[in-house]
Design an enzyme around this catalytic site. Structure first.
Site, PDB file in Angstrom:
ATOM      1  N   TYR A 293      10.254  36.332   2.334  1.00 15.84           N
ATOM      2  CA  TYR A 293      10.336  35.172   3.220  1.00 15.84           C
ATOM      3  C   TYR A 293       9.583  34.008   2.580  1.00 15.84           C
ATOM      4  O   TYR A 293       8.420  34.126   2.219  1.00 15.84           O
ATOM      5  CB  TYR A 293       9.724  35.537   4.568  1.00 15.84           C
ATOM      6  CG  TYR A 293       9.952  34.572   5.718  1.00 15.84           C
ATOM      7  CD1 TYR A 293      10.537  33.328   5.537  1.00 15.84           C
ATOM      8  CD2 TYR A 293       9.596  34.924   7.018  1.00 15.84           C
ATOM      9  CE1 TYR A 293      10.744  32.458   6.596  1.00 15.84           C
ATOM     10  CE2 TYR A 293       9.794  34.063   8.089  1.00 15.84           C
ATOM     11  CZ  TYR A 293      10.353  32.830   7.877  1.00 15.84           C
ATOM     12  OH  TYR A 293      10.558  31.970   8.931  1.00 15.84           O
ATOM     13  N   CYS A 294      10.254  32.861   2.427  1.00 18.66           N
ATOM     14  CA  CYS A 294       9.650  31.641   1.915  1.00 18.66           C
ATOM     15  C   CYS A 294       9.022  31.906   0.549  1.00 18.66           C
ATOM     16  O   CYS A 294       9.676  32.425  -0.337  1.00 18.66           O
ATOM     17  CB  CYS A 294       8.648  31.097   2.932  1.00 18.66           C
ATOM     18  SG  CYS A 294       7.988  29.461   2.516  1.00 18.66           S
ATOM     19  N   VAL A 295       7.734  31.585   0.356  1.00 20.73           N
ATOM     20  CA  VAL A 295       7.112  31.815  -0.950  1.00 20.73           C
ATOM     21  C   VAL A 295       7.038  33.305  -1.259  1.00 20.73           C
ATOM     22  O   VAL A 295       7.009  33.701  -2.426  1.00 20.73           O
ATOM     23  CB  VAL A 295       5.718  31.156  -1.012  1.00 20.73           C
ATOM     24  CG1 VAL A 295       4.740  31.820  -0.053  1.00 20.73           C
ATOM     25  CG2 VAL A 295       5.157  31.196  -2.425  1.00 20.73           C
TER      26      VAL A 295
ATOM     27  N   GLY B   5       9.514  35.206  -0.811  1.00 21.71           N
ATOM     28  CA  GLY B   5      10.801  35.404  -1.472  1.00 21.71           C
ATOM     29  C   GLY B   5      10.799  34.887  -2.894  1.00 21.71           C
ATOM     30  O   GLY B   5      11.442  35.462  -3.782  1.00 21.71           O
TER      31      GLY B   5
ATOM     32  N   PHE C 277      14.731  35.077   2.793  1.00 20.13           N
ATOM     33  CA  PHE C 277      14.723  34.188   3.954  1.00 20.13           C
ATOM     34  C   PHE C 277      14.176  32.821   3.523  1.00 20.13           C
ATOM     35  O   PHE C 277      13.045  32.711   3.067  1.00 20.13           O
ATOM     36  CB  PHE C 277      13.813  34.728   5.062  1.00 20.13           C
ATOM     37  CG  PHE C 277      14.244  36.020   5.691  1.00 20.13           C
ATOM     38  CD1 PHE C 277      15.528  36.502   5.553  1.00 20.13           C
ATOM     39  CD2 PHE C 277      13.349  36.761   6.448  1.00 20.13           C
ATOM     40  CE1 PHE C 277      15.920  37.694   6.148  1.00 20.13           C
ATOM     41  CE2 PHE C 277      13.722  37.948   7.052  1.00 20.13           C
ATOM     42  CZ  PHE C 277      14.998  38.417   6.904  1.00 20.13           C
TER      43      PHE C 277
END
Length: 606
Positions: A342-344, A346, A370
């Site tokens: 998710y975000c960083v 990811g 994500f």
């Protein structure tokens, strides 16, 4: 304020603007000044003791330097400057003329109206009272004029123009008449009605929030007393089954008799905490995944302090992601894993996958991202804070403590939507004197984290500044990484209104992976676009062909589906490997239980 007529020629009632009890009002003003003194003391004391060092000069210097470049364009040619000034003043004259006509009882149209959804000017007196209507229109005209100056300035590079537009937006949002007592009819009337008691409460709250921030303002956006980790947020049952210096690994209790053979390992961002995916049973993606047959493991990152100053991306991969994979294998006996970032988190997962591909570690068989950026060419407004000068200043500030204080990162994120996340709370808390309502999402948002100096510096330089991951220039463990080496299937989720990882940025990143990428676009933004349980039946999502065309072309041909993307992802992940096995429970295979979920690391607050 005179008895100006409203737009229908009627005279507005000005009784609500007259102080009814001057003695009580004067008494409350004195109490307000007393509380303001306490707020000032709370700000000054840690600075006098050397506990707090201000670094305001660096960002202010950048604002001045950036806006000076815009000014140079307009002031370098007198005729150009005169034209811009004339345009503004002529708009003022039209607004003034309209105000005079309104007082005479004429029906007139506003020169400018607030944008759709702008809640700042909802009170009826912004339109009925000619004084406040003039302030509103003059402000809106000025704000749009200032934005046009940036947009129409020639000779600016893209980064400078982006920064200038962002700074102008911050300044004009802060300068809105809705943010000040004497220029906001709603605040004015509330102050008169309570004889100033709202200001006493507001100054008391301001002092409390500066104390809570250790000398900096920690703006409260929710009633934090109404939430407790493990009791009414982050409540999905599970156990901590692994702990390293940078991460705890949580395994959740199964709720189905059978589960997918492949376990699911979630790598959340270390900016904020993992339980955005487990806010409550109705919103929890973690619980939904468990209820749909996944053996779910989550990385809960440490809230770093001076001991973690040198923990960089290699450490977060080895002691976080790789450690999580080892823990999953020990707990389940499975070598094949589905992973989510998710975000960083990811971005870290994507870099790790490229590294694992070079090393021959093939345990992760599919990856879901994500709102994740790997190509930062079209990164969002956070890019405003990233250039060589600003990074050097930040690194200098971090070197003293070994980490970036969580309040600085929280402020940066709040500034991305200051009209929603800063000024409404300044007005509500410190001028109206009202406690914010309990809201689990904003409780999570306020539960910030620090960032280790080495980790944050590596992230800013390699991603936002130099875009090294997609250039094949990111180096980890002595290897130059290439996303083309990542051949596994990827589900790449973007959010249409995301201001942190813009949908275009996520889309452009798809082309760098070496395997099959399924791009899905969710409605809403960075959080609500992800945390969107099917039962709520909110928003929508789009699916389409391969993400190898222009983004606008892909979107024009994409199919829109109502509701949540979760079920679509559920079918996709099941297609990767539908095999099921008896449910696994934390503690099997001689795995030591270290704590109850949500664990210990998540409870450390800044």
């Amino acid at each position: 304020m005179d008895n100006q007529g409203d737009k229908s020629g009627k005279t507005p009632n000005l009784d609500n603007y007259v102080v009814k009890d001057p003695e009580a009002f004067a008494r409350n003003v004195a109490h307000m000044i007393e509380q303001a003194g306490k707020a000032a003391s709370a700000w000054v004391e840690p600075r006098e003791k050397g506990l707090k060092r201000d670094t305001l000069a660096d960002p202010v210097t950048d604002v001045v330097k950036t806006l000076s470049k815009v000014s140079e364009y307009w002031l370098s040619e007198p005729a150009r400057a005169l034209e811009a000034q004339t345009k503004l003043f002529s708009s003022y004259m039209v607004i003034w003329s309209n105000s005079i006509r309104r007082i005479s009882g004429e029906e007139v149209e506003d020169v400018v109206k607030p944008d759709k959804g702008d809640k700042r000017f909802a009170d009826e007196d912004w339109g009925k009272n000619a004084f406040f209507d003039f302030l509103k229109q003059a402000y809106l005209v000025t704000a749009r004029w200032a934005g046009d100056l940036v947009e129409n300035a020639e000779g600016l590079d893209d980064h400078t123009r982006h920064k200038a537009a962002f700074y102008v937006k911050q300044i004009t949002t802060a300068a809105s008449p809705s943010n000040f007592l004497l220029t906001n009819p709603e605040l004015y009337k509330e102050t008169v009605a309570s004889n100033g008691e709202n200001l006493v409460r507001g100054m008391k709250m301001l002092a409390e929030d500066i104390v809570a921030g250790g000398g900096d303002l920690r703006l409260r956006q929710s009633d934090l007393t109404k939430f407790s980790l493990g009791e009414n947020v982050a409540t999905t049952p599970g156990k901590v089954v692994g702990r390293s210096e940078v991460a705890e690994i949580i395994q959740y209790e199964p709720t189905t008799k059978e589960v997918f053979r492949r376990p699911l390992l979630i790598c959340p961002p270390w900016i904020n905490k993992f339980y955005i995916l487990d806010l409550n049973p109705e919103k929890s993606f973690i619980k939904w995944a468990v209820d749909h047959g996944h053996t779910v493991f989550v990385i809960s990152w440490v809230n770093p302090d001076q001991r973690h100053a040198t923990k960089d991306w290699s450490a977060y991969i080895n002691e976080g992601l790789r450690f999580g994979m080892d823990t999953v294998e020990k707990a389940t006996g499975e070598k094949s894993i589905n992973a989510i970032g998710y975000c960083v988190g990811g971005t870290l997962l994507s870099a790790a996958l490229a590294l694992f591909a070079k090393e021959g570690d093939e345990r992760i068989k599919s990856a879901t991202l994500f709102t994740t950026q790997v190509d930062f060419t079209h990164a969002g407004d956070l890019k405003v804070f990233v250039d060589e000068d600003q990074i050097q200043a930040l690194e200098k500030a971090m070197s003293a403590e070994g980490y970036l204080d969580g309040t600085r990162m929280a402020t940066a994120f709040n500034m991305l939507r200051s009209g929603d996340l800063i000024w409404p709370y300044v007005v509500n808390n410190y001028m109206r004197g009202r406690d914010p309502v309990p809201f689990d999402l904003l409780y999570w948002n306020a539960d910030g984290t620090r960032m280790s100096a080495a980790n944050h510096s590596y992230y800013l330089r390699n991603c936002y500044l130099d875009n090294n991951l997609v250039r094949g220039m990111m180096k980890l463990a002595g290897e130059n990484l290439s996303l083309a080496d990542v051949k596994i299937p990827i589900y790449n989720l973007a959010a249409k209104e995301d201001h942190i990882a813009p949908a275009l940025s996520v889309f452009e990143g798809c082309r760098y992976f070496g395997g099959d990428v399924t791009y899905v676009l969710s409605g809403s933004g960075h959080i609500a676009g992800v945390v969107n349980p099917p039962a709520k039946n909110k928003y929508q999502y789009w699916t389409g062909g391969k993400p190898n065309s222009a983004f606008d072309e892909w979107l024009a041909k994409a199919a829109e589906h109502p509701g949540s993307w979760w079920k679509h992802w559920g079918k996709w992940i099941e297609a990767q490997d539908p095999e099921r096995v008896p449910a696994r429970r934390p503690g099997e295979n001689n795995i030591e239980i270290l704590a109850e979920a949500p664990g210990n690391y998540v409870r450390v607050r800044v």
